[in-house]
Motif scaffolding. Structure first.
Motif, PDB file in Angstrom:
ATOM      1  N   GLN A  83      -4.744   9.100   1.371  1.00 48.70           N
ATOM      2  CA  GLN A  83      -4.838   8.861   2.808  1.00 48.70           C
ATOM      3  C   GLN A  83      -6.241   8.520   3.285  1.00 48.70           C
ATOM      4  O   GLN A  83      -6.446   8.322   4.482  1.00 48.70           O
ATOM      5  N   ARG A 136       2.610   8.650  12.274  1.00 48.23           N
ATOM      6  CA  ARG A 136       3.395   8.604  11.040  1.00 48.23           C
ATOM      7  C   ARG A 136       3.255   7.236  10.376  1.00 48.23           C
ATOM      8  O   ARG A 136       3.137   7.126   9.162  1.00 48.23           O
ATOM      9  N   LYS A 156       0.000   7.013   8.470  1.00 46.12           N
ATOM     10  CA  LYS A 156       0.058   7.743   7.205  1.00 46.12           C
ATOM     11  C   LYS A 156       0.765   6.926   6.125  1.00 46.12           C
ATOM     12  O   LYS A 156       0.303   6.840   4.981  1.00 46.12           O
ATOM     13  N   LYS A 158      -0.981   5.133   2.682  1.00 41.20           N
ATOM     14  CA  LYS A 158      -0.414   5.348   1.344  1.00 41.20           C
ATOM     15  C   LYS A 158      -0.127   4.008   0.662  1.00 41.20           C
ATOM     16  O   LYS A 158      -0.335   3.849  -0.554  1.00 41.20           O
TER      17      LYS A 158
END
Length: 454
Positions: A63, A423, A426, A430
């Motif tokens: 992250q 969200r 994130k 990734k």
């Protein structure tokens, strides 16, 4: 001479460049002026000495772009990052190290390598022949700095780095302070208690800001200007930008509960991080400063828990010079006007230990491949290393070029569609790190190995 790589500077970038080139089978000479010629910030003549913070920042390789650089350097057999893990200290989700044993281990590893030697002298001119890497970092000597300026024809670009103070642990009042990482972050109890916290109520904070603004500061020499890098701002400069700035920066009170008064919400919190393995030293996080020494002790002892603090080192300020890399360097990190010379580390306009070492890793491999007459594949731009080197060698706007930490903003956009919001971010990070790891692994597999070179 023609088969030897010469590296000026034994900091993070120079040390990593030397290691990478030697591992590829190329003889290396590290030219380091310390300890014969001292600098404002360095305390020893060791290679890889840490002079500002003892942190390599986030170790989250899924992250965080810095954590991704950690991962890539480990995959590439990086000396700096592997040694950092050998001397790791609890720091929540960050990679902090015991700085003195770290530098001693880096020095020993380099000096034990059969292909690496050191020459201790100051170099003040640009070499006309041979293969060279200039990795002199933020404290390039005046003579060499002038030679670089004369060659490039560019005005010197400079900002000022400020050094945070270090406090003796046994002088901290633990009846007021407590150990806790923000939001209890960390996988172990030690990690979850990696930071020492000193709380302030509103009146104490306001008095602290008043004292900070009124304190005597270091004066600049004639002709110098304070073009600070935002990631390393002195606290008094932050305070001058607004009285609430520090509360939303290094003194933010979020994610912490004071066990001495669990019902009270702190107005601000000063955090200290362990600076050595023994736990006898703590540095004040984010408290880089240009206050004069006497003022520092008076102001910092206003912090609850630090009323009787003893300082192992007070803060300081030094000039940090960097070149306009997008204009001056080619894609191989070579000086366009003198292609026998490469640049690496902070002098290229990257900011931070990790970024400096990573540019040393690439410069060392590029120089070694050139000396060996083997082809080094183009560094994949979708890796963290590739994104950073692309930025400094052409991706950045030359007219507004400033020192840069690695961040996902330097990466090429993802083809995958990710929904917005927290969200979504994130998931996007990734995807960035997964993509980077894949292309970096492939690049390492294609890169020439020592056996192939021989």
């Amino acid at each position: 001479m023609t088969k030897t790589l010469h590296i000026i500077g034994g900091g993070m970038a120079g040390s990593e460049a030397a290691w990478q080139a030697a591992q590829m089978g190329v003889p290396v000479v590290i030219h380091e002026m310390r300890p014969k010629v001292e600098t404002f910030a360095h305390q020893t003549g060791n290679f890889g000495e840490m002079v500002c913070s003892n942190s390599f920042r986030s170790d989250d390789h899924e992250q965080n772009a810095v954590g991704l650089l950690h991962w890539e350097m480990r995959a590439a057999g990086g000396l700096i990052i592997s040694t950092a893990y050998d001397h790791r200290l609890p720091a929540g989700g960050a990679l902090a190290v015991d700085r003195d044993p770290f530098a001693e281990s880096v020095t020993k590893a380099l000096m034990d390598h059969p292909l690496i030697s050191a020459s201790y002298e100051e170099i003040t001119e640009l070499p006309d022949d041979g293969h060279w890497i200039i990795a002199t970092g933020p404290l390039t000597s005046q003579g060499l700095g002038q030679a670089i300026a004369d060659e490039t024809g560019a005005e010197s670009l400079a900002f000022f780095d400020a050094i945070a103070p270090i406090v003796y642990a046994d002088s901290i009042d633990m009846s007021k302070a407590w150990m806790q990482s923000r939001y209890d972050k960390g996988e172990t109890e030690e990690e979850r208690k990696a930071y020492l916290n000193c709380p302030m109520d509103k009146d104490t904070y306001e008095a602290f800001i008043d004292a900070l603004l009124a304190a005597d500061k270091t004066e600049f020499h004639e002709g110098e200007t304070a073009g600070y890098f935002d990631g390393c701002l002195p606290i008094e400069v932050m305070a001058e930008r607004g009285r609430e700035t520090l509360r939303h920066g290094p003194m933010k009170p979020v994610g912490l509960t004071n066990p001495h008064a669990p019902e009270e919400k702190a107005h601000a919190v000063v955090q200290l991080r362990r600076d050595n393995a023994l736990g006898t030293l703590f540095n004040i996080v984010g408290f880089q400063t240009k206050m004069k020494y006497g003022a520092q002790t008076d102001v910092f002892r206003m912090i609850p828990g630090l009323e009787n603090a003893r300082f192992a080192r007070l803060g300081g300020i030094h000039r940090n010079t960097f070149i306009n890399s997008p204009t001056l360097l080619d894609a191989q990190m070579r000086l366009k006007s003198r292609p026998n010379i490469r640049f690496a580390g902070q002098i290229t306009g990257v900011e931070g230990y990790v970024e400096s070492a990573s540019m040393g890793l690439l410069a060392g491999r590029m120089a070694a491949a050139e000396i060996l007459g083997v082809e080094l594949p183009v560094v994949p731009q979708d890796s963290a290393h590739g994104a950073l080197v692309h930025h400094i060698t052409g991706g950045a706007e030359a007219k507004t070029f400033q020192p840069m930490n690695v961040n996902f903003g330097l990466f090429r956009p993802l083809e995958e569609k990710v929904k917005g919001g927290r969200r979504g971010r994130k998931d996007r990070y990734k995807l960035y790190t997964d993509r980077a790891k894949a292309v970096w692994t492939e690049w390492l597999e294609q890169a020439p190995q020592k056996e192939a070179a021989e």
